[in-house]
Design an enzyme around this catalytic site. Structure first.
Site, PDB file in Angstrom:
ATOM      1  N   ASP A 153       9.092   4.892  12.111  1.00 17.24           N
ATOM      2  CA  ASP A 153       8.969   3.762  13.035  1.00 17.24           C
ATOM      3  C   ASP A 153      10.276   3.681  13.833  1.00 17.24           C
ATOM      4  O   ASP A 153      11.092   2.784  13.637  1.00 17.24           O
ATOM      5  CB  ASP A 153       8.698   2.488  12.235  1.00 17.24           C
ATOM      6  CG  ASP A 153       7.419   2.611  11.430  1.00 17.24           C
ATOM      7  OD1 ASP A 153       6.344   2.450  12.009  1.00 17.24           O
ATOM      8  OD2 ASP A 153       7.486   2.912  10.220  1.00 17.24           O
ATOM      9  N   ASN A 205       0.868  -1.188   0.000  1.00 16.20           N
ATOM     10  CA  ASN A 205       0.000   0.000   0.000  1.00 16.20           C
ATOM     11  C   ASN A 205       0.903   1.236   0.000  1.00 16.20           C
ATOM     12  O   ASN A 205       0.813   2.109   0.859  1.00 16.20           O
ATOM     13  CB  ASN A 205      -0.943  -0.010   1.203  1.00 16.20           C
ATOM     14  CG  ASN A 205      -2.015   1.062   1.071  1.00 16.20           C
ATOM     15  OD1 ASN A 205      -2.401   1.442  -0.031  1.00 16.20           O
ATOM     16  ND2 ASN A 205      -2.481   1.565   2.185  1.00 16.20           N
ATOM     17  N   GLY A 255       6.265   8.112   1.181  1.00 15.86           N
ATOM     18  CA  GLY A 255       7.302   7.804   2.171  1.00 15.86           C
ATOM     19  C   GLY A 255       8.081   6.557   1.776  1.00 15.86           C
ATOM     20  O   GLY A 255       9.313   6.529   1.824  1.00 15.86           O
ATOM     21  N   HIS A 256       7.344   5.526   1.360  1.00 16.03           N
ATOM     22  CA  HIS A 256       8.007   4.306   0.905  1.00 16.03           C
ATOM     23  C   HIS A 256       8.874   4.612  -0.331  1.00 16.03           C
ATOM     24  O   HIS A 256      10.011   4.133  -0.444  1.00 16.03           O
ATOM     25  CB  HIS A 256       6.985   3.252   0.472  1.00 16.03           C
ATOM     26  CG  HIS A 256       6.115   2.716   1.573  1.00 16.03           C
ATOM     27  ND1 HIS A 256       4.770   2.908   1.619  1.00 16.03           N
ATOM     28  CD2 HIS A 256       6.417   1.956   2.659  1.00 16.03           C
ATOM     29  CE1 HIS A 256       4.253   2.292   2.671  1.00 16.03           C
ATOM     30  NE2 HIS A 256       5.237   1.707   3.329  1.00 16.03           N
TER      31      HIS A 256
HETATM   32  P1  AMP Z   1       5.472  -0.348   6.314  1.00 14.76           P
HETATM   33  O1  AMP Z   1       5.000  -0.687   4.937  1.00 14.76           O
HETATM   34  O2  AMP Z   1       4.545   0.548   7.056  1.00 14.76           O
HETATM   35  O3  AMP Z   1       5.925  -1.544   7.082  1.00 14.76           O
HETATM   36  O4  AMP Z   1       6.775   0.524   6.105  1.00 14.76           O
HETATM   37  C1  AMP Z   1       7.864   0.064   5.359  1.00 14.76           C
HETATM   38  C2  AMP Z   1       9.039   0.966   5.579  1.00 14.76           C
HETATM   39  O5  AMP Z   1       8.708   2.293   5.183  1.00 14.76           O
HETATM   40  C3  AMP Z   1       9.451   1.042   7.057  1.00 14.76           C
HETATM   41  O6  AMP Z   1      10.860   1.100   7.141  1.00 14.76           O
HETATM   42  C4  AMP Z   1       8.816   2.343   7.499  1.00 14.76           C
HETATM   43  O7  AMP Z   1       9.480   2.940   8.590  1.00 14.76           O
HETATM   44  C5  AMP Z   1       8.972   3.179   6.242  1.00 14.76           C
HETATM   45  N1  AMP Z   1       8.018   4.276   6.235  1.00 14.76           N
HETATM   46  C6  AMP Z   1       6.670   4.199   6.416  1.00 14.76           C
HETATM   47  N2  AMP Z   1       6.127   5.423   6.384  1.00 14.76           N
HETATM   48  C7  AMP Z   1       7.149   6.301   6.194  1.00 14.76           C
HETATM   49  C8  AMP Z   1       7.229   7.736   6.080  1.00 14.76           C
HETATM   50  N3  AMP Z   1       6.158   8.498   6.174  1.00 14.76           N
HETATM   51  N4  AMP Z   1       8.452   8.281   5.878  1.00 14.76           N
HETATM   52  C9  AMP Z   1       9.558   7.494   5.802  1.00 14.76           C
HETATM   53  N5  AMP Z   1       9.537   6.159   5.890  1.00 14.76           N
HETATM   54  C10 AMP Z   1       8.355   5.565   6.096  1.00 14.76           C
END
Ligand code: AMP
Length: 291
Positions: A160, A32, A36-37
């Site tokens: 995170d 999703n 940020g990703h």
């Molecule tokens: P997730 O899909 O939420 O598990 O996130 C995957 C990676 O993207 C993890 O390393 C998160 O810390 C990073 N991440 C999620 N949201 C952000 C954001 N807004 N800014 C920077 N990195 C992010």
């Protein structure tokens, strides 16, 4: 971009690329994908020849009653975004690949492993206190993914913060041969940290949601201006959150190196918070230099 759903062909392809002398950066995600990703992917491209992104909604990091079932799975859209962003390889494993069917049952989706990576001191505080087992699920799956991909560099978001610390610690203590890089939080224009869970918010909640970051910023400014009464500031921050309709889970001034409660003489602190808006749990943090 190449797509792999199984470990063996992915490893074979990566072996080939490494034989050609290519360096590998890795960005693990749950999909999703938002900006940020994609920022992690962009930074990964700057530090390595090959960028591997994984998309896997890891059942063992979701607790009882959490949003594992509802978590948005948008593989086709994510694939287009990653293709456009220049990622080289997408690894989107099936559950059976990560948690083989003969593994013992347990966890939200009835799957877990006998082997687990546990980082007790960092895993059972803050988010770990409210989400028992969460960081063990994260640490275990990230260790598996790092072993599968064997990247030179792995990138994680500072959003995170606790997760990043858990991963840094396990990589160091288990001597995993990878450099961990933290990437600053990517935000919406109004300050809200981008998150896959922001999509759960109603329009009204979405308007209130940036208060979390604004409150943290307000606290960081107070701390940098010399305020040392951490518990008073924490209480004031929680009050601001409640006024904006949040139910705060925690808001705490911590030593940025250890995540333990900050002592007045500490240099770098991180103010971490988790708060529930409606039924959506949001987290955020800001770092303040007290020297
Ligand atoms: P997730 O899909 O939420 O598990 O996130 C995957 C990676 O993207 C993890 O390393 C998160 O810390 C990073 N991440 C999620 N949201 C952000 C954001 N807004 N800014 C920077 N990195 C992010």
């Amino acid at each position: 971009m190449e797509l792999f759903q199984q470990i063996a062909p992915l490893r074979e392809r990566l072996r080939e690329l490494r034989r050609q002398g290519k360096s590998v950066a890795f960005v693990p995600t749950m999909g999703n994908l938002h900006q940020g990703h994609l920022e992690l992917v962009r930074q990964a491209q700057q530090v390595a020849d090959i960028v591997v992104v994984s998309i896997y909604v890891n059942p063992t990091q979701f607790g009882e009653g959490e949003d594992f079932e509802e978590y948005p799975r948008t593989l086709e859209r994510d694939r287009v975004k990653l293709d456009e962003s220049g990622a080289t390889i997408l690894f989107a494993p099936t559950d059976a690949e990560i948690y083989p069917p003969d593994s013992h049952s347990g966890g939200a989706a009835g799957r877990s492993l006998l082997t687990q990576v546990v980082v007790p001191g960092l895993s059972d505080i803050l988010c770990g206190a409210s989400r028992p087992g969460h960081f063990t699920g994260v640490a275990t799956v990230v260790t598996k993914l790092l072993n599968i991909v064997q990247p030179d560099i792995a990138l994680f978001g500072e959003k995170d913060f606790q997760q990043l610390m858990v991963i840094r610690r396990l990589v160091e203590e288990l001597n995993l041969p990878v450099r961990v890089v933290g990437v600053p939080t990517w935000r919406e224009e109004d300050g809200l940290a981008m998150s896959s869970r922001n999509g759960y918010l109603t329009p009204e909640q979405r308007r209130q949601a940036p208060t979390l970051y604004h409150t943290l910023q307000w606290i960081c400014r107070q701390l940098e201006a010399g305020s040392k009464d951490f518990s008073r500031i924490e209480a004031q921050g929680e009050e601001r959150l409640r006024e904006a309709g949040f139910s705060p889970d925690y808001l705490s001034v911590r030593d940025a190196a250890t995540l333990q409660p900050a002592k007045p003489e500490v240099g770098l602190v991180v103010v971490v918070a988790a708060a529930v808006l409606g039924s959506t749990r949001l987290i955020d943090n800001c770092v303040a230099n007290l020297r």
